[in-house]
Design a protein around this motif. Structure first.
Motif, PDB file in Angstrom:
ATOM      1  N   GLY A  24      55.571  49.481  42.061  1.00  0.00           N
ATOM      2  CA  GLY A  24      56.102  49.586  43.412  1.00  0.00           C
ATOM      3  C   GLY A  24      55.784  50.978  43.958  1.00  0.00           C
ATOM      4  N   PRO A  25      56.242  51.283  45.186  1.00  0.00           N
ATOM      5  CA  PRO A  25      55.930  52.584  45.791  1.00  0.00           C
ATOM      6  C   PRO A  25      56.626  53.722  45.045  1.00  0.00           C
ATOM      7  CG  PRO A  25      56.953  51.057  47.379  1.00  0.00           C
ATOM      8  CD  PRO A  25      57.080  50.433  46.040  1.00  0.00           C
ATOM      9  N   VAL A  26      55.853  54.727  44.623  1.00  0.00           N
ATOM     10  CA  VAL A  26      56.399  55.903  43.930  1.00  0.00           C
ATOM     11  C   VAL A  26      55.731  57.160  44.474  1.00  0.00           C
ATOM     12  CG1 VAL A  26      56.942  54.696  41.759  1.00  0.00           C
ATOM     13  CG2 VAL A  26      54.688  55.720  42.074  1.00  0.00           C
ATOM     14  N   ASN A  27      56.248  58.313  44.081  1.00  0.00           N
ATOM     15  CA  ASN A  27      55.672  59.587  44.529  1.00  0.00           C
ATOM     16  C   ASN A  27      54.944  60.319  43.409  1.00  0.00           C
ATOM     17  OD1 ASN A  27      56.264  59.856  47.293  1.00  0.00           O
ATOM     18  ND2 ASN A  27      58.432  60.035  46.758  1.00  0.00           N
ATOM     19  N   ILE A  28      54.356  59.587  42.475  1.00  0.00           N
ATOM     20  CA  ILE A  28      53.629  60.235  41.390  1.00  0.00           C
ATOM     21  C   ILE A  28      52.217  59.691  41.327  1.00  0.00           C
ATOM     22  CG2 ILE A  28      55.217  61.215  39.659  1.00  0.00           C
ATOM     23  CD1 ILE A  28      55.844  58.512  38.647  1.00  0.00           C
ATOM     24  N   SER A  29      51.269  60.550  40.895  1.00  0.00           N
ATOM     25  CA  SER A  29      49.892  60.050  40.841  1.00  0.00           C
ATOM     26  C   SER A  29      49.694  59.229  39.568  1.00  0.00           C
ATOM     27  CB  SER A  29      48.856  61.173  40.910  1.00  0.00           C
ATOM     28  OG  SER A  29      49.459  62.399  40.803  1.00  0.00           O
ATOM     29  N   PRO A  30      48.895  58.178  39.692  1.00  0.00           N
ATOM     30  CA  PRO A  30      48.690  57.294  38.531  1.00  0.00           C
ATOM     31  C   PRO A  30      47.829  57.967  37.464  1.00  0.00           C
ATOM     32  CG  PRO A  30      47.344  56.590  40.381  1.00  0.00           C
ATOM     33  CD  PRO A  30      48.177  57.717  40.884  1.00  0.00           C
ATOM     34  N   PRO A  31      48.014  57.567  36.197  1.00  0.00           N
ATOM     35  CA  PRO A  31      47.152  58.090  35.142  1.00  0.00           C
ATOM     36  C   PRO A  31      45.691  57.691  35.394  1.00  0.00           C
ATOM     37  CG  PRO A  31      48.971  56.774  34.241  1.00  0.00           C
ATOM     38  CD  PRO A  31      48.993  56.585  35.711  1.00  0.00           C
ATOM     39  N   ALA A  32      44.768  58.473  34.830  1.00  0.00           N
ATOM     40  CA  ALA A  32      43.342  58.155  34.985  1.00  0.00           C
ATOM     41  C   ALA A  32      42.977  56.982  34.081  1.00  0.00           C
ATOM     42  CB  ALA A  32      42.503  59.374  34.612  1.00  0.00           C
ATOM     43  N   ASN A  33      41.915  56.292  34.468  1.00  0.00           N
ATOM     44  CA  ASN A  33      41.321  55.235  33.630  1.00  0.00           C
ATOM     45  C   ASN A  33      42.248  54.063  33.310  1.00  0.00           C
ATOM     46  OD1 ASN A  33      38.907  56.735  33.477  1.00  0.00           O
ATOM     47  ND2 ASN A  33      39.860  58.016  31.899  1.00  0.00           N
ATOM     48  N   ILE A  34      43.097  53.723  34.253  1.00  0.00           N
ATOM     49  CA  ILE A  34      43.884  52.504  34.119  1.00  0.00           C
ATOM     50  C   ILE A  34      43.648  51.652  35.363  1.00  0.00           C
ATOM     51  CG2 ILE A  34      45.744  53.574  32.737  1.00  0.00           C
ATOM     52  CD1 ILE A  34      47.315  53.148  35.568  1.00  0.00           C
ATOM     53  N   LYS A  35      44.041  50.373  35.298  1.00  0.00           N
ATOM     54  CA  LYS A  35      43.949  49.509  36.491  1.00  0.00           C
ATOM     55  C   LYS A  35      45.312  49.542  37.170  1.00  0.00           C
ATOM     56  CE  LYS A  35      43.214  44.635  37.605  1.00  0.00           C
ATOM     57  NZ  LYS A  35      43.047  43.313  36.988  1.00  0.00           N
ATOM     58  N   LEU A  36      45.347  50.001  38.426  1.00  0.00           N
ATOM     59  CA  LEU A  36      46.618  50.099  39.155  1.00  0.00           C
ATOM     60  C   LEU A  36      46.698  49.005  40.212  1.00  0.00           C
ATOM     61  CD1 LEU A  36      49.233  51.747  39.896  1.00  0.00           C
ATOM     62  CD2 LEU A  36      47.808  52.997  41.510  1.00  0.00           C
ATOM     63  N   ILE A  37      47.780  48.233  40.194  1.00  0.00           N
ATOM     64  CA  ILE A  37      48.013  47.238  41.243  1.00  0.00           C
ATOM     65  C   ILE A  37      49.293  47.637  41.968  1.00  0.00           C
ATOM     66  CG2 ILE A  37      48.391  44.782  41.748  1.00  0.00           C
ATOM     67  CD1 ILE A  37      47.020  44.131  39.060  1.00  0.00           C
ATOM     68  N   GLY A  38      49.188  47.985  43.226  1.00  0.00           N
ATOM     69  CA  GLY A  38      50.339  48.437  44.010  1.00  0.00           C
ATOM     70  C   GLY A  38      51.018  47.257  44.703  1.00  0.00           C
ATOM     71  N   VAL A  39      52.341  47.210  44.644  1.00  0.00           N
ATOM     72  CA  VAL A  39      53.104  46.134  45.303  1.00  0.00           C
ATOM     73  C   VAL A  39      54.300  46.752  46.030  1.00  0.00           C
ATOM     74  CG1 VAL A  39      52.441  44.359  43.621  1.00  0.00           C
ATOM     75  CG2 VAL A  39      54.502  45.711  43.222  1.00  0.00           C
ATOM     76  N   THR A  40      54.874  46.000  46.971  1.00  0.00           N
ATOM     77  CA  THR A  40      56.039  46.534  47.688  1.00  0.00           C
ATOM     78  C   THR A  40      57.266  45.633  47.617  1.00  0.00           C
ATOM     79  OG1 THR A  40      55.221  45.597  49.740  1.00  0.00           O
ATOM     80  CG2 THR A  40      54.697  47.913  49.340  1.00  0.00           C
ATOM     81  N   SER A  41      57.165  44.512  46.938  1.00  0.00           N
ATOM     82  CA  SER A  41      58.354  43.664  46.807  1.00  0.00           C
ATOM     83  C   SER A  41      58.377  43.043  45.416  1.00  0.00           C
ATOM     84  CB  SER A  41      58.343  42.555  47.867  1.00  0.00           C
ATOM     85  OG  SER A  41      57.311  41.632  47.569  1.00  0.00           O
ATOM     86  N   ALA A  42      59.562  42.564  45.022  1.00  0.00           N
ATOM     87  CA  ALA A  42      59.710  41.925  43.710  1.00  0.00           C
ATOM     88  C   ALA A  42      58.826  40.673  43.624  1.00  0.00           C
ATOM     89  CB  ALA A  42      61.179  41.550  43.492  1.00  0.00           C
ATOM     90  N   GLN A  43      58.744  39.922  44.725  1.00  0.00           N
ATOM     91  CA  GLN A  43      57.916  38.706  44.722  1.00  0.00           C
ATOM     92  C   GLN A  43      56.441  39.049  44.501  1.00  0.00           C
ATOM     93  OE1 GLN A  43      59.211  35.390  45.007  1.00  0.00           O
ATOM     94  NE2 GLN A  43      57.175  35.006  44.216  1.00  0.00           N
ATOM     95  N   GLU A  44      55.977  40.116  45.194  1.00  0.00           N
ATOM     96  CA  GLU A  44      54.581  40.553  44.996  1.00  0.00           C
ATOM     97  C   GLU A  44      54.357  41.012  43.562  1.00  0.00           C
ATOM     98  OE1 GLU A  44      53.021  43.581  47.637  1.00  0.00           O
ATOM     99  OE2 GLU A  44      53.955  42.593  49.329  1.00  0.00           O
ATOM    100  N   MET A  45      55.358  41.723  42.996  1.00  0.00           N
ATOM    101  CA  MET A  45      55.230  42.195  41.614  1.00  0.00           C
ATOM    102  C   MET A  45      55.146  40.992  40.667  1.00  0.00           C
ATOM    103  SD  MET A  45      57.574  44.902  39.468  1.00  0.00           S
ATOM    104  CE  MET A  45      56.791  46.380  40.084  1.00  0.00           C
ATOM    105  N   HIS A  46      55.989  39.997  40.900  1.00  0.00           N
ATOM    106  CA  HIS A  46      55.983  38.766  40.099  1.00  0.00           C
ATOM    107  C   HIS A  46      54.600  38.107  40.162  1.00  0.00           C
ATOM    108  CE1 HIS A  46      56.355  34.344  39.844  1.00  0.00           C
ATOM    109  NE2 HIS A  46      57.185  34.599  38.858  1.00  0.00           N
ATOM    110  N   ASP A  47      54.055  37.961  41.378  1.00  0.00           N
ATOM    111  CA  ASP A  47      52.776  37.266  41.537  1.00  0.00           C
ATOM    112  C   ASP A  47      51.640  38.044  40.860  1.00  0.00           C
ATOM    113  OD1 ASP A  47      54.323  35.508  42.938  1.00  0.00           O
ATOM    114  OD2 ASP A  47      53.533  36.032  44.925  1.00  0.00           O
ATOM    115  N   ALA A  48      51.648  39.374  41.003  1.00  0.00           N
ATOM    116  CA  ALA A  48      50.596  40.202  40.384  1.00  0.00           C
ATOM    117  C   ALA A  48      50.671  40.114  38.866  1.00  0.00           C
ATOM    118  CB  ALA A  48      50.744  41.655  40.845  1.00  0.00           C
ATOM    119  N   VAL A  49      51.882  40.164  38.317  1.00  0.00           N
ATOM    120  CA  VAL A  49      52.064  40.088  36.862  1.00  0.00           C
ATOM    121  C   VAL A  49      51.598  38.727  36.349  1.00  0.00           C
ATOM    122  CG1 VAL A  49      53.824  39.923  35.040  1.00  0.00           C
ATOM    123  CG2 VAL A  49      53.903  41.810  36.694  1.00  0.00           C
TER     124      VAL A  49
END
Ligand code: C5P
Length: 192
Positions: A32-57
């Motif tokens: 979800g939305p955070v104020n920290i930079s993501p680690p390098a060399n990973i796949k990041l999928i950004g979501v803004t709701s629980a439903q979106e997080m569920h669907d991405a997972v």
């Protein structure tokens, strides 16, 4: 303009993603939305709701060996999201909520689930509630933290965890979230 959310900085989840990558894992981070930079060399999928997080997972889960649920997912969402700003008025404001999907429970309930590690943030009876959650959600492992302890947990760079499996309980004393993430993943690999 107005929002309702759960309290979480995302720091523990990002520390785990970083630690897993450092230990050699291929990491997908659904965040979800955070104020920290993501680690390098990973796949990041950004979501803004629980439903979106569920669907991405759920979209990616068949390809994963391990699922770590560290997000503070809201259990409920507004039944109707207003399209305009909710104006101040005298008296009470009543909002209706409907249930969000429980992502971790849905992952663990699959026919051949990945190894599942959940989190339990509690303010009292930490181990009892965590153990109940482990059994109810059919998890392999749960990491419990007492969010009533000052200077630990919420928004802090430090945390302390009690890690519970079906037959085991291990306390990881207060440390940086990154150091804890490494210890947690070592425990996970000994159970995997
Ligand atoms: O909300 P609860 O304390 O039951 O959360 C326990 C675990 O379940 C956490 O790992 C959290 O990420 C996960 N969870 C989830 N989907 C929800 C609520 C919680 O995956 N809707």
């Amino acid at each position: 303009v107005r929002y309702i959310s759960n309290h979480s900085s995302g720091k523990m989840g990002y520390a785990i993603a970083q630690a897993a990558r450092t230990m050699g894992a291929d990491v997908t981070l659904v965040s979800g939305p955070v104020n920290i930079s993501p680690p390098a060399n990973i796949k990041l999928i950004g979501v803004t709701s629980a439903q979106e997080m569920h669907d991405a997972v759920m979209h990616d889960i068949q390809q994963q060996d391990i699922f770590i649920a560290c997000a503070a997912v809201a259990d409920f969402r507004l039944a109707d999201i207003p399209t305009h700003k909710v104006k101040k008025k005298d008296g009470m404001l009543t909002l209706s909520f409907e249930q969000n999907p429980d992502i971790l429970k849905a992952v663990a309930a699959q026919a051949s689930p990945p190894f599942t590690l959940g989190f339990a943030a509690e303010t009292n009876d930490v181990e009892t509630y965590a153990k109940a959650k482990l059994e109810r959600k059919k998890l392999n492992m749960i990491a419990a933290n007492d969010v009533s302890l000052s200077g630990l947990g919420f928004n802090s760079d430090r945390n302390a965890l009690t890690v519970i499996t079906k037959n085991n309980k291990i306390s990881l004393p207060a440390a940086s979230k990154y150091a804890l993430a490494i210890e947690l993943l070592k425990l996970l690999s000994s159970e995997y």
